[in-house]
Write a protein that holds these residues in place. Structure first.
Motif, PDB file in Angstrom:
ATOM      1  N   TRP A   8      -8.057 -46.618  49.843  1.00  0.00           N
ATOM      2  CA  TRP A   8      -6.644 -46.800  50.125  1.00  0.00           C
ATOM      3  C   TRP A   8      -6.198 -48.221  49.778  1.00  0.00           C
ATOM      4  N   LYS A  60      -3.169 -48.464  47.268  1.00  0.00           N
ATOM      5  CA  LYS A  60      -1.925 -49.085  47.727  1.00  0.00           C
ATOM      6  C   LYS A  60      -1.610 -50.343  46.918  1.00  0.00           C
ATOM      7  N   ASP A 111       1.847 -50.656  45.083  1.00  0.00           N
ATOM      8  CA  ASP A 111       2.771 -51.741  45.396  1.00  0.00           C
ATOM      9  C   ASP A 111       3.117 -52.552  44.147  1.00  0.00           C
ATOM     10  N   ASP A 146       6.618 -44.143  42.204  1.00  0.00           N
ATOM     11  CA  ASP A 146       5.435 -43.480  42.758  1.00  0.00           C
ATOM     12  C   ASP A 146       4.438 -43.041  41.687  1.00  0.00           C
ATOM     13  N   ARG A 172       0.863 -42.814  42.850  1.00  0.00           N
ATOM     14  CA  ARG A 172       0.536 -41.952  43.980  1.00  0.00           C
ATOM     15  C   ARG A 172       0.627 -40.499  43.537  1.00  0.00           C
ATOM     16  N   GLU A 229       3.104 -39.215  51.521  1.00  0.00           N
ATOM     17  CA  GLU A 229       3.139 -38.788  52.913  1.00  0.00           C
ATOM     18  C   GLU A 229       4.455 -38.071  53.225  1.00  0.00           C
ATOM     19  N   PRO A 276       1.420 -41.016  58.951  1.00  0.00           N
ATOM     20  CA  PRO A 276       1.156 -42.458  58.852  1.00  0.00           C
ATOM     21  C   PRO A 276       0.902 -42.877  57.409  1.00  0.00           C
ATOM     22  N   SER A 277       1.107 -44.148  57.140  1.00  0.00           N
ATOM     23  CA  SER A 277       0.877 -44.697  55.804  1.00  0.00           C
ATOM     24  C   SER A 277      -0.562 -44.433  55.369  1.00  0.00           C
ATOM     25  N   GLY A 278      -0.717 -43.907  54.166  1.00  0.00           N
ATOM     26  CA  GLY A 278      -2.046 -43.639  53.631  1.00  0.00           C
ATOM     27  C   GLY A 278      -2.629 -42.299  54.014  1.00  0.00           C
ATOM     28  N   HIS A 279      -1.904 -41.496  54.785  1.00  0.00           N
ATOM     29  CA  HIS A 279      -2.441 -40.207  55.230  1.00  0.00           C
ATOM     30  C   HIS A 279      -2.788 -39.299  54.054  1.00  0.00           C
ATOM     31  N   SER A 326      -3.547 -40.441  51.008  1.00  0.00           N
ATOM     32  CA  SER A 326      -4.327 -41.187  50.023  1.00  0.00           C
ATOM     33  C   SER A 326      -5.616 -40.440  49.720  1.00  0.00           C
TER      34      SER A 326
END
Length: 287
Positions: A177, A181, A185, A197, A200, A204, A209-212, A214
């Motif tokens: 992750w 990320k 970013d 994106d 990615r 999500e 939650p962030s990275g769920h 990933s």
């Protein structure tokens, strides 16, 4: 070492050229036959942005300026990978892929699952139930399997015993992750902001939650224990070189690579690991 036949399944488009072409090149140099498979039996196409670097800079949406590359030079495939990709395109096997429906475990001695992230092409590969069933059967056969980056996600989605993942009970790594990320970013804030994106494959849903979604999180959910997902230990030699995302391994420098082996299965994180990853798989095939 006797020649083996290795399968590399691919999506129709947008696979990572480094992970596929370097692996192909090293396997062929070791004397092995490499077959390919795609959803419909048509030759696949690598991610054009990873090949050229065009469209990965803030001005990449401008037709007259996209050839000027700065961030694109950093993110695209290295010269050796691009050269290997050109050679692979001239290989007759690459132009005669099998269809996923034609795959039979008995026809192959090893399986290599590459990655890629651009959702427009990769989802057909990651979500194919036909391919997942084949990958699960290949794991069950005991033959060598290698998976890198999003290829580990395909392995995690493939069926194993008792309705669990083929990776259940195994140790693995994959795109972390932190790495996913960081690239996301970089492109959404500073580079390819009009296609924020791009890095990615899955996002999500509201409330998650962030990275769920990933790669690391989904793969970890498929494992027997969270600790079975192995990232670079903080006390590892060359830790910064392995984790910064600025260094890639090469035939003469293995320090940036992070490769995890568990029995007949070997895994790696991203294109920066591919030389060590492919060489480790070749060693597995020799046993």
């Amino acid at each position: 070492m006797p020649s083996k036949t290795v399968l590399i399944p691919l999506p129709n488009r947008d696979f990572d050229p480094s992970e596929v072409a370097i692996s192909w090149q090293l396997l062929r140099a070791a004397g092995h036959r490499v077959r390919f498979a795609t959803p419909d039996g048509r030759p696949a196409e690598g991610d054009p942005l990873m090949l050229s670097g065009e469209g990965l800079d803030p001005w990449g949406w401008l037709p007259g300026a996209r050839r000027l590359k700065l961030i694109g030079l950093l993110l695209r495939a290295r010269r050796g990978a691009r050269e290997a990709y050109g050679l692979m395109l001239a290989d007759a096997e690459f132009h005669q892929p099998l269809r996923y429906e034609q795959l039979d475990v008995a026809d192959f001695d090893g399986l290599l699952l590459p990655g890629g992230h651009w959702a427009r092409g990769m989802r057909g590969y990651l979500e194919s139930q036909v391919l997942q069933a084949f990958v699960g059967a290949f794991f069950s056969s005991g033959k060598p399997v290698a998976a890198i980056c999003h290829g580990v996600l395909l392995a995690a989605r493939s069926p194993g015993a008792a309705g669990r993942s083929a990776l259940y009970g195994r140790k693995t790594t994959a795109l972390t992750w932190v790495m996913e990320k960081s690239a996301w970013d970089l492109t959404r804030f500073f580079a390819r902001f009009w296609d924020a994106d791009y890095y990615r494959t899955y996002l999500e849903a509201p409330g998650e939650p962030s990275g769920h979604m990933s790669v690391q999180a989904e793969v970890t959910r498929a494992l027997a224990r969270p600790e079975d997902f192995l990232d670079v230990p903080k006390d590892a030699a060359d830790h910064l070189r392995k984790t910064s995302g600025l260094h890639r391994d090469s035939p003469s420098d293995s320090r940036p690579a992070w490769v995890v082996r568990d029995g007949n299965y070997i895994s790696a994180r991203w294109p920066g690991d591919v030389h060590g990853f492919a060489q480790g798989f070749i060693e597995l095939l020799a046993q």
